[in-house]
Design a protein around this motif. Structure first.
Motif, PDB file in Angstrom:
ATOM      1  N   ARG A 122       1.792  -0.432  -4.918  1.00 35.83           N
ATOM      2  CA  ARG A 122       0.662  -1.139  -5.500  1.00 35.83           C
ATOM      3  C   ARG A 122       0.850  -1.399  -6.990  1.00 35.83           C
ATOM      4  O   ARG A 122      -0.043  -1.216  -7.808  1.00 35.83           O
ATOM      5  CB  ARG A 122      -0.626  -0.336  -5.290  1.00 35.83           C
ATOM      6  CG  ARG A 122      -1.201  -0.365  -3.903  1.00 35.83           C
ATOM      7  CD  ARG A 122      -1.743  -1.733  -3.548  1.00 35.83           C
ATOM      8  NE  ARG A 122      -2.471  -1.747  -2.291  1.00 35.83           N
ATOM      9  CZ  ARG A 122      -2.776  -2.840  -1.617  1.00 35.83           C
ATOM     10  NH1 ARG A 122      -2.367  -4.015  -2.081  1.00 35.83           N
ATOM     11  NH2 ARG A 122      -3.453  -2.782  -0.493  1.00 35.83           N
ATOM     12  N   THR A 123       2.039  -1.845  -7.361  1.00 35.92           N
ATOM     13  CA  THR A 123       2.335  -2.051  -8.779  1.00 35.92           C
ATOM     14  C   THR A 123       2.124  -3.510  -9.176  1.00 35.92           C
ATOM     15  O   THR A 123       2.417  -4.432  -8.403  1.00 35.92           O
ATOM     16  CB  THR A 123       3.782  -1.649  -9.102  1.00 35.92           C
ATOM     17  OG1 THR A 123       4.657  -2.316  -8.200  1.00 35.92           O
ATOM     18  CG2 THR A 123       3.965  -0.155  -8.969  1.00 35.92           C
ATOM     19  N   HIS A 174       0.847  -1.193   0.000  1.00 39.55           N
ATOM     20  CA  HIS A 174       0.000   0.000   0.000  1.00 39.55           C
ATOM     21  C   HIS A 174       0.887   1.248   0.000  1.00 39.55           C
ATOM     22  O   HIS A 174       1.964   1.252   0.602  1.00 39.55           O
ATOM     23  CB  HIS A 174      -0.906  -0.005   1.244  1.00 39.55           C
ATOM     24  CG  HIS A 174      -1.952   1.049   1.221  1.00 39.55           C
ATOM     25  ND1 HIS A 174      -1.719   2.362   1.619  1.00 39.55           N
ATOM     26  CD2 HIS A 174      -3.273   1.001   0.835  1.00 39.55           C
ATOM     27  CE1 HIS A 174      -2.828   3.070   1.486  1.00 39.55           C
ATOM     28  NE2 HIS A 174      -3.790   2.267   1.017  1.00 39.55           N
ATOM     29  N   ASP A 199      -1.215   3.794 -15.293  1.00 40.22           N
ATOM     30  CA  ASP A 199      -1.775   3.554 -16.624  1.00 40.22           C
ATOM     31  C   ASP A 199      -2.314   4.819 -17.268  1.00 40.22           C
ATOM     32  O   ASP A 199      -2.400   4.914 -18.502  1.00 40.22           O
ATOM     33  CB  ASP A 199      -2.902   2.513 -16.533  1.00 40.22           C
ATOM     34  CG  ASP A 199      -2.371   1.150 -16.098  1.00 40.22           C
ATOM     35  OD1 ASP A 199      -1.184   0.878 -16.376  1.00 40.22           O
ATOM     36  OD2 ASP A 199      -3.124   0.381 -15.473  1.00 40.22           O
ATOM     37  N   GLY A 251       0.125   2.348  -8.143  1.00 37.24           N
ATOM     38  CA  GLY A 251       0.007   1.598  -9.391  1.00 37.24           C
ATOM     39  C   GLY A 251      -1.177   2.000 -10.246  1.00 37.24           C
ATOM     40  O   GLY A 251      -1.025   2.158 -11.474  1.00 37.24           O
ATOM     41  N   PRO A 252      -2.396   2.171  -9.670  1.00 36.79           N
ATOM     42  CA  PRO A 252      -3.548   2.545 -10.497  1.00 36.79           C
ATOM     43  C   PRO A 252      -3.355   3.858 -11.260  1.00 36.79           C
ATOM     44  O   PRO A 252      -4.008   4.095 -12.272  1.00 36.79           O
ATOM     45  CB  PRO A 252      -4.682   2.674  -9.467  1.00 36.79           C
ATOM     46  CG  PRO A 252      -4.284   1.738  -8.362  1.00 36.79           C
ATOM     47  CD  PRO A 252      -2.782   1.841  -8.286  1.00 36.79           C
ATOM     48  N   GLU A 253      -2.465   4.729 -10.775  1.00 39.88           N
ATOM     49  CA  GLU A 253      -2.224   5.996 -11.464  1.00 39.88           C
ATOM     50  C   GLU A 253      -1.353   5.840 -12.709  1.00 39.88           C
ATOM     51  O   GLU A 253      -1.388   6.682 -13.622  1.00 39.88           O
ATOM     52  CB  GLU A 253      -1.546   7.004 -10.523  1.00 39.88           C
ATOM     53  CG  GLU A 253      -2.368   7.428  -9.323  1.00 39.88           C
ATOM     54  CD  GLU A 253      -1.608   8.434  -8.486  1.00 39.88           C
ATOM     55  OE1 GLU A 253      -1.585   9.626  -8.847  1.00 39.88           O
ATOM     56  OE2 GLU A 253      -1.008   8.021  -7.465  1.00 39.88           O
ATOM     57  N   GLN A 296       3.332  -3.411 -14.747  1.00 44.15           N
ATOM     58  CA  GLN A 296       3.648  -2.015 -14.454  1.00 44.15           C
ATOM     59  C   GLN A 296       5.110  -1.846 -14.051  1.00 44.15           C
ATOM     60  O   GLN A 296       5.743  -0.839 -14.386  1.00 44.15           O
ATOM     61  CB  GLN A 296       2.724  -1.495 -13.345  1.00 44.15           C
ATOM     62  CG  GLN A 296       1.270  -1.361 -13.786  1.00 44.15           C
ATOM     63  CD  GLN A 296       0.346  -0.996 -12.656  1.00 44.15           C
ATOM     64  OE1 GLN A 296       0.584  -1.341 -11.498  1.00 44.15           O
ATOM     65  NE2 GLN A 296      -0.751  -0.290 -12.984  1.00 44.15           N
TER      66      GLN A 296
END
Length: 425
Positions: free
Chosen positions: A68-69, A7, A48, A44-46, A73
């Motif tokens: 969070r990758t 996290h 892409d 991670g969600p950022e 990624q």
């Protein structure tokens, strides 16, 4: 750069504890693009949805944490660094790390990691100690440095080997070195010292240097060529010709007589020169004659007369032997200087003696004695015994090589942005 699947808050806390992130100046929002920020945490969600400008902003921060990758990624992060000209090393131990390990220039797996990670990596840390990576980088830099030193040492003698032939062809000066003597240098005196640079310890500042530029910092580049050919090589040439002309002068052939070749006087013509019709010419190779029953200048000057071919051929092998010895002596000076590329003598590990190199210098001197003084061996290779004072012709060059290179090193240390520093090899 830290890349993890944890996290973002956990990753940030751990990164701060181990010194990857500073306590101040760290942001967690890419959209803000705070130019004052030196650290950033990216989830991670950022990733892409990042544009090229946002990637540029993220990757130009000094301290970076990706959290969070996903495995893909991690691979994308590596590729974006490579796209900007970086050489990327990745460490990992799990299956999720294998895509990044595979695409990185240097993939490093932990010894306790998964077999998939080990297969994808270029190397494995069997002791799971990250300090081993630093040690490996240091060893790689030392190997690169020592290869450059060895190459420079070998190239330096090329200049005093080529000038005698150019002078002989262009202005008729007698050959200071024969082809056999050049082979004795290249295959005899050069070999051991050149190989011995492999045992040289790393310079004290080797880990404080910036990483090499993979596009411009080659093993052999123009900087090394300038050092070897225009600096050390020319010094060795000067030392060689000092010994050569000094020895010929002891036989009565001073420089003005030798350069009579410019007027058509030939060194190797039988007895005196002949013109096109076969009659004795008015010009000949002059020499000074002294009392004492020999050719050496040491007695009282008697007269200047035409020399005979036998007298010239008696003096020439001795002068060539002196020139050969002078090059070897100058090479020792170059070898001492080349032990350090940038640091002055008092700052390099000269106290950590490279015994292989010292033995190499001793081998050079022993080989010189053997080629010059052992009967049969000297005549086979074109040498002739010479007086003790003829050994000293190359020693000024030895000291000048060391002193001038020491001045160069101190200058570039004091003025790191100077023109001389820019061409430091």
């Amino acid at each position: 750069v830290m890349v993890t699947g944890d996290h973002p808050l956990t990753a940030k806390s751990i990164a701060m504890q181990i010194g990857i992130l500073p306590s101040e100046g760290t942001i967690t929002n890419v959209v803000d693009k705070d130019p004052e920020a030196i650290g950033i945490v990216v989830a991670g969600p950022e990733l892409d949805g990042l544009s090229e400008d946002e990637w540029e902003f993220v990757l130009t921060r000094k301290y970076i944490v990706f959290a969070r990758t996903l495995p893909t990624q991690k691979q994308t992060i590596v590729m974006h660094f490579q796209k900007r000209g970086h050489v990327v090393a990745v460490t990992g131990d799990g299956v999720n790390d294998s895509p990044a390990l595979k695409v990185a220039q240097v993939g490093i797996a932990m010894g306790s990691g998964s077999d998939v990670a080990k297969d994808a990596a270029d190397m494995v840390l069997t002791d799971d100690n990250f300090a081993s990576i630093v040690k490996g980088v240091e060893e790689g830099r030392i190997i690169f440095d020592n290869l450059k030193k060895s190459i420079a040492y070998v190239l330096e003698s090329n200049i005093p080997e080529i000038w005698p032939f150019l002078f002989h062809i262009i202005i008729g000066v007698p050959l200071a070195l024969t082809t056999v003597m050049i082979l004795c240098i290249d295959l005899g005196t050069d070999m051991w010292p050149a190989i011995s640079f492999a045992y040289e310890k790393g310079e004290a500042d080797i880990m404080s240097r910036k990483p090499r530029n993979q596009k411009t910092d080659r093993l052999v580049d123009y900087k090394l060529m300038i050092h070897a050919y225009l600096f050390m090589g020319q010094m060795q040439t000067i030392g060689m010709y000092i010994a050569f002309f000094w020895t010929l002068a002891d036989y009565g052939f001073n420089m003005s007589y030798i350069f009579d070749a410019l007027n058509g006087v030939k060194w190797d013509t039988d007895e005196i020169d002949l013109d096109a019709s076969g009659k004795s010419a008015s010009r000949c190779q002059m020499m000074d004659v002294y009392t004492g029953g020999g050719l050496y200048s040491g007695g009282t000057y008697v007269k200047t007369r035409c020399s005979t071919r036998s007298e010239r051929m008696e003096a020439l092998p001795v002068a060539q032997a002196a020139a050969f010895v002078a090059i070897v002596v100058c090479q020792i000076g170059g070898g001492i200087s080349n032990r350090s590329r940038f640091l002055p003598i008092n700052e390099h590990h000269y106290n950590k003696q490279n015994w292989m190199l010292t033995i190499g210098y001793l081998e050079e001197v022993i080989l010189c004695f053997a080629l010059v003084y052992i009967p049969g061996l000297n005549t086979t290779f074109g040498f002739a015994p010479m007086k003790a004072n003829h050994w000293w012709g190359g020693f000024p060059c030895l000291f000048f090589c060391i002193i001038l290179d020491e001045i160069r090193k101190r200058f570039i240390k004091r003025y790191p942005k100077s023109c001389l520093a820019k061409i430091a090899w």
